[in-house]
Design a protein around this motif. Structure first.
Motif, PDB file in Angstrom:
ATOM      1  N   MET A 116      -6.383   3.848  41.825  1.00 37.58           N
ATOM      2  CA  MET A 116      -5.483   3.546  40.714  1.00 37.58           C
ATOM      3  C   MET A 116      -6.343   3.125  39.523  1.00 37.58           C
ATOM      4  O   MET A 116      -7.453   2.611  39.709  1.00 37.58           O
ATOM      5  N   THR A 117      -5.827   3.309  38.317  1.00 40.20           N
ATOM      6  CA  THR A 117      -6.533   2.879  37.120  1.00 40.20           C
ATOM      7  C   THR A 117      -5.652   1.873  36.399  1.00 40.20           C
ATOM      8  O   THR A 117      -4.554   2.207  35.947  1.00 40.20           O
ATOM      9  N   ASN A 118      -6.126   0.639  36.300  1.00 37.51           N
ATOM     10  CA  ASN A 118      -5.238  -0.424  35.822  1.00 37.51           C
ATOM     11  C   ASN A 118      -5.188  -0.466  34.300  1.00 37.51           C
ATOM     12  O   ASN A 118      -5.742   0.394  33.612  1.00 37.51           O
ATOM     13  N   LEU A 119      -4.532  -1.500  33.768  1.00 32.73           N
ATOM     14  CA  LEU A 119      -4.304  -1.570  32.326  1.00 32.73           C
ATOM     15  C   LEU A 119      -5.583  -1.702  31.516  1.00 32.73           C
ATOM     16  O   LEU A 119      -5.584  -1.420  30.311  1.00 32.73           O
ATOM     17  N   GLU A 120      -6.690  -2.094  32.141  1.00 30.58           N
ATOM     18  CA  GLU A 120      -7.971  -2.223  31.433  1.00 30.58           C
ATOM     19  C   GLU A 120      -8.789  -0.939  31.464  1.00 30.58           C
ATOM     20  O   GLU A 120      -9.875  -0.900  30.890  1.00 30.58           O
ATOM     21  N   GLY A 121      -8.328   0.088  32.187  1.00 25.56           N
ATOM     22  CA  GLY A 121      -9.174   1.256  32.437  1.00 25.56           C
ATOM     23  C   GLY A 121     -10.129   1.029  33.588  1.00 25.56           C
ATOM     24  O   GLY A 121     -11.120   1.737  33.724  1.00 25.56           O
ATOM     25  N   ARG A 122      -9.807   0.066  34.441  1.00 28.98           N
ATOM     26  CA  ARG A 122     -10.624  -0.259  35.619  1.00 28.98           C
ATOM     27  C   ARG A 122     -10.080   0.544  36.809  1.00 28.98           C
ATOM     28  O   ARG A 122      -8.926   0.394  37.205  1.00 28.98           O
ATOM     29  N   PHE A 168     -15.049   0.682  35.336  1.00 29.93           N
ATOM     30  CA  PHE A 168     -14.397   1.077  34.093  1.00 29.93           C
ATOM     31  C   PHE A 168     -14.828   2.486  33.687  1.00 29.93           C
ATOM     32  O   PHE A 168     -16.015   2.807  33.686  1.00 29.93           O
ATOM     33  N   TRP A 169     -13.839   3.320  33.333  1.00 32.26           N
ATOM     34  CA  TRP A 169     -14.195   4.602  32.723  1.00 32.26           C
ATOM     35  C   TRP A 169     -14.290   4.424  31.206  1.00 32.26           C
ATOM     36  O   TRP A 169     -13.707   3.480  30.675  1.00 32.26           O
ATOM     37  N   PRO A 170     -15.008   5.297  30.507  1.00 32.51           N
ATOM     38  CA  PRO A 170     -15.764   6.427  31.030  1.00 32.51           C
ATOM     39  C   PRO A 170     -16.965   5.976  31.849  1.00 32.51           C
ATOM     40  O   PRO A 170     -17.644   5.016  31.488  1.00 32.51           O
ATOM     41  N   CYS A 171     -17.203   6.721  32.937  1.00 31.34           N
ATOM     42  CA  CYS A 171     -18.323   6.410  33.819  1.00 31.34           C
ATOM     43  C   CYS A 171     -19.013   7.712  34.207  1.00 31.34           C
ATOM     44  O   CYS A 171     -18.774   8.258  35.293  1.00 31.34           O
ATOM     45  N   ASP A 220      -7.653   7.366  24.386  1.00 30.80           N
ATOM     46  CA  ASP A 220      -6.628   6.400  24.778  1.00 30.80           C
ATOM     47  C   ASP A 220      -7.058   5.719  26.062  1.00 30.80           C
ATOM     48  O   ASP A 220      -7.022   6.322  27.133  1.00 30.80           O
ATOM     49  N   ARG A 221      -7.488   4.472  25.947  1.00 28.97           N
ATOM     50  CA  ARG A 221      -7.651   3.632  27.127  1.00 28.97           C
ATOM     51  C   ARG A 221      -6.900   2.353  26.831  1.00 28.97           C
ATOM     52  O   ARG A 221      -7.336   1.544  26.009  1.00 28.97           O
ATOM     53  N   GLY A 222      -5.754   2.190  27.482  1.00 39.40           N
ATOM     54  CA  GLY A 222      -4.802   1.147  27.148  1.00 39.40           C
ATOM     55  C   GLY A 222      -5.408  -0.103  26.550  1.00 39.40           C
ATOM     56  O   GLY A 222      -5.198  -0.430  25.388  1.00 39.40           O
ATOM     57  N   MET A 223      -6.186  -0.832  27.345  1.00 39.74           N
ATOM     58  CA  MET A 223      -6.932  -1.982  26.844  1.00 39.74           C
ATOM     59  C   MET A 223      -8.415  -1.629  26.911  1.00 39.74           C
ATOM     60  O   MET A 223      -8.985  -1.557  27.998  1.00 39.74           O
ATOM     61  N   PRO A 224      -9.068  -1.403  25.785  1.00 38.21           N
ATOM     62  CA  PRO A 224     -10.480  -1.024  25.810  1.00 38.21           C
ATOM     63  C   PRO A 224     -11.411  -2.236  25.893  1.00 38.21           C
ATOM     64  O   PRO A 224     -12.437  -2.304  25.213  1.00 38.21           O
TER      65      PRO A 224
END
Length: 694
Positions: A457-463, A534-537, A154-158
């Motif tokens: 923080m991790t935003n809606l993009e997974g950033r 961006f994760w995964p990193c 699950d990454r909101g917006m991949p």
């Protein structure tokens, strides 16, 4: 301690766009806000962002702990030692008498990654309780469950948000971004300027729907049937990307058969959306070289929210979108750290990095990082609604620590939740202000705000982004990490709970190494030099803006279709309660309003609760625009001003959920939950309207 900075580049304290801003301290001590160029907000801010710094000088600010001598006594100032000693002693006594699950923890999707991680560790290592969950259960849990099932993660917006601006067609299902995160609209504007088309699915003509080329307006709870109808047309017209389905997915055969029952005319009868519009939506999506499908809370906050998102993912997979550059499915995260908050251990069944409490290997890995035995970690606990319902009951938690949440306003069936909070032996709330939940607490601990502490923080993009502090908290105020560390020390854990965010993040990196949400290659220096990572990193990598390009992180590398079918909402209108109620947000307020209701300019724009209704409904009731009306459900009643609009269905009314007391929409909402995600059905219940005599 570092001296106060004159200026700092940081990020907004509100939604998951995490808009970039610069804070500058003026000579008079006030703080100026300027938008900063960044991939998500492109220099823009909404009204909430521009006024966010006013919170730092709010007259309502707490600067000393408050304690009740006994139930019914007033909250009075106390020293930090008095307050923390009281909390630790009560936690210890209740756990000794009733077992470790007698003490519960309720976190928030606005906490930094460091605080979410430390809170989850504190619950499981110090308290050894399974009773921990967070308000993100009310936000992203249905989308997360569906994405995990389909994609293995699950990454909101991949994909980066900029892909939205480059898509030929964008479909928003239950997302009113023009009000909830206005800088998002810059990407939709870029998409429109390129000749792109926008499809919006919403029961109301929202500001976002007014931007659409095609607005589908289903009855609340009708999204699942509608999406199955669109997929039916894609299959029937031969628009399925058969090569993609064969090479990159599994399970389509059952779905192909299932959607044969959802022809457009049948779906029109179920949803109220004209059959021709259903066909047009399918045509637009199938004809696009690059298409993006996005879901929001309107589709997800249902007792069938997981299946609704699964149907949208099925549609995306049938069209061959996920992993294709410039295309895909994503969920628009709402809370500021809704993504990171659910990754690192606040959720009842998860460990850091999306590791799972029920997985022996995951337990062993995290236990080694934490220096405990795997068997010492508790089992998975209860999702938020069940946890709140159990509070104060004989076999339930007798104490609750709340950090970053205001469930008296934000939880469904809020009157019953308030009763459960009042039944506790001890309620402890960490908050910069006396929120509606803090006002009922036995101990209130004043904690730092967003510009007074560092954190990620991790935003809606997974950033993952670095939020920097402008200055230290005011005298008498501590950070949440300080509170966790001090309580851990008093409960016998002198090591393992540092209060320095960078030190906590270093351990988080270790705990997530090799996990689905791997942060091991990210550090503060890197975040300070880049526009987020961006994760995964994994270590020695650049991060992963688009994780599905080559394969999905499932056992066989394939995405999975979900064979879902429509079902009714948990509660339907009848003669006694003839209307659907749906809830949501407005532009000038945020979540429970604990922050935004303290800012003069925002209150002037949105001062009180309202109920939006069609003029025909108002005429039948005999009310005029602006008149107070009572909204009644089977769970309670609320009072709000009538707002007449021809942009809402005649069988539906809408209330925003930002206000407490009589205007609290969650007095009405249903606690029925999705069987997979535990998401309450915020977005539809049955109500009636009653005129209040002048």
């Amino acid at each position: 301690m570092n001296p106060p900075a004159a200026s700092v580049d940081t990020h907004c304290p509100y939604c998951a766009l995490q808009c970039a801003m610069t804070l500058t301290r003026r000579d008079d001590g006030s703080v100026a806000v300027a938008g900063r160029e960044f991939p998500t907000n492109r220099g823009g801010l909404c009204h909430k962002g521009w006024t966010a710094a006013q919170l730092l000088q709010s007259a309502d600010r707490l600067t000393t702990p408050l304690v009740r001598a006994h139930k019914g006594a007033p909250l009075l100032p106390a020293s930090w030692d008095q307050a923390l000693d009281m909390v630790a002693a009560s936690f210890r006594q209740l756990a000794a008498e009733h077992g470790p699950d007698a003490v519960a923890v309720f976190g928030g999707g606005g906490l930094t990654n460091e605080k979410a991680y430390a809170l989850g560790k504190f619950a499981r290592v110090v308290l050894r309780t399974s009773r921990i969950d967070y308000n993100g259960r009310f936000c992203m849990s249905s989308a997360a469950a569906a994405a995990n099932r389909a994609f293995g993660v699950d990454r909101g917006m991949p994909f980066p948000l900029q892909d939205v601006g480059e898509a030929d067609v964008v479909m928003l299902v239950g997302a009113n971004v023009a009000e909830t995160m206005p800088p998002f609209v810059r990407h939709l504007s870029a998409q429109r300027e390129r000749g792109g088309r926008l499809i919006v699915v919403d029961p109301r003509v929202t500001p976002t729907a007014r931007l659409a080329d095609l607005h589908l307006q289903p009855v609340p709870g009708g999204d699942l049937a509608l999406l199955l109808g669109v997929l039916h047309v894609v299959v029937a017209r031969g628009w399925v990307d058969e090569d993609y389905v064969r090479d990159r997915t599994t399970g389509f055969g059952a779905v192909r058969h299932r959607v044969s029952a959802y022809w457009p005319e049948r779906v029109e009868a179920l949803t109220g959306v004209p059959a021709d519009q259903i066909r047009e939506a399918a045509r637009l999506l199938a004809g696009a070289n690059r298409a993006i499908l996005l879901s929001g809370r309107g589709a997800e906050q249902h007792s069938k929210g997981v299946d609704t998102v699964a149907a949208l993912i099925d549609l995306a997979l049938a069209l061959g979108l996920p992993g294709r550059p410039g295309s895909g499915y994503g969920a628009i995260t709402g809370q500021g750290n809704g993504q990171g908050g659910r990754e690192h251990g606040q959720k009842a069944d998860q460990l850091p990095g999306y590791r799972r409490l029920a997985d022996p290997a995951d337990r062993a890995f995290v236990a080694e990082v934490w220096g405990v035995a795997p068997d010492d970690l508790p089992a998975p606990g209860l999702p938020a609604s069940q946890l709140l319902e159990a509070l104060g009951r004989p076999a339930g938690p007798q104490a609750l620590l709340v950090m970053g949440s205001n469930p008296v306003v934000s939880a469904p069936r809020s009157i019953a939740v308030t009763e459960r909070l009042d039944a506790l032996a001890l309620l402890v709330v960490c908050d910069p202000f006396v929120s509606e939940t803090a006002a009922r607490a036995d101990v209130v601990l004043p904690v730092a705000q967003w510009a007074e502490e560092d954190g990620t923080m991790t935003n809606l993009e997974g950033r993952v982004v670095l939020r920097r502090k402008l200055s230290a908290p005011p005298p008498g105020v501590r950070t949440d990490l300080d509170v966790i560390a001090e309580l851990a020390h008093r409960l016998g854990h002198q090591q393992g709970f540092p209060a320095e965010p960078q030190t906590v993040f270093a351990e988080l990196r270790l705990a997530t190494r090799g996990a689905p949400a791997d942060y091991s290659g990210i550090d503060y220096d890197r975040l300070g030099a880049e526009d987020g990572v961006f994760w995964p990193c994994p270590q020695d990598t650049v991060g992963t803006p688009r994780p599905f390009v080559d394969a999905f992180p499932t056992a066989d590398g394939r995405a999975r279709f979900a064979d879902v079918t429509d079902r009714a909402a948990a509660e339907l209108p009848d003669a006694g309660y003839p209307l659907h109620l749906t809830t949501g947000r407005v532009l000038a307020q945020y979540q429970s309003g604990n922050q935004t209701r303290r800012i003069t300019e925002l209150v002037a724009v949105a001062p009180e609760a309202f109920v939006e209704m069609h003029p025909v409904v108002a005429d039948d009731l005999g009310v005029v625009d602006g008149e107070l009306v009572q909204v009644v459900s089977r769970r309670g009643h609320a009072v709000a001003r009538a707002m007449l609009s021809e942009g809402i269905r005649m069988d539906t009314v809408f209330m925003p959920f930002h206000w407490p007391d009589a205007g609290n929409a969650n007095r009405l909402t249903n606690t029925a939950t999705d069987p997979v995600s535990g998401m309450p059905e915020f977005k539809v219940c049955a109500v009636r309207l009653e005129r209040i005599a002048p």
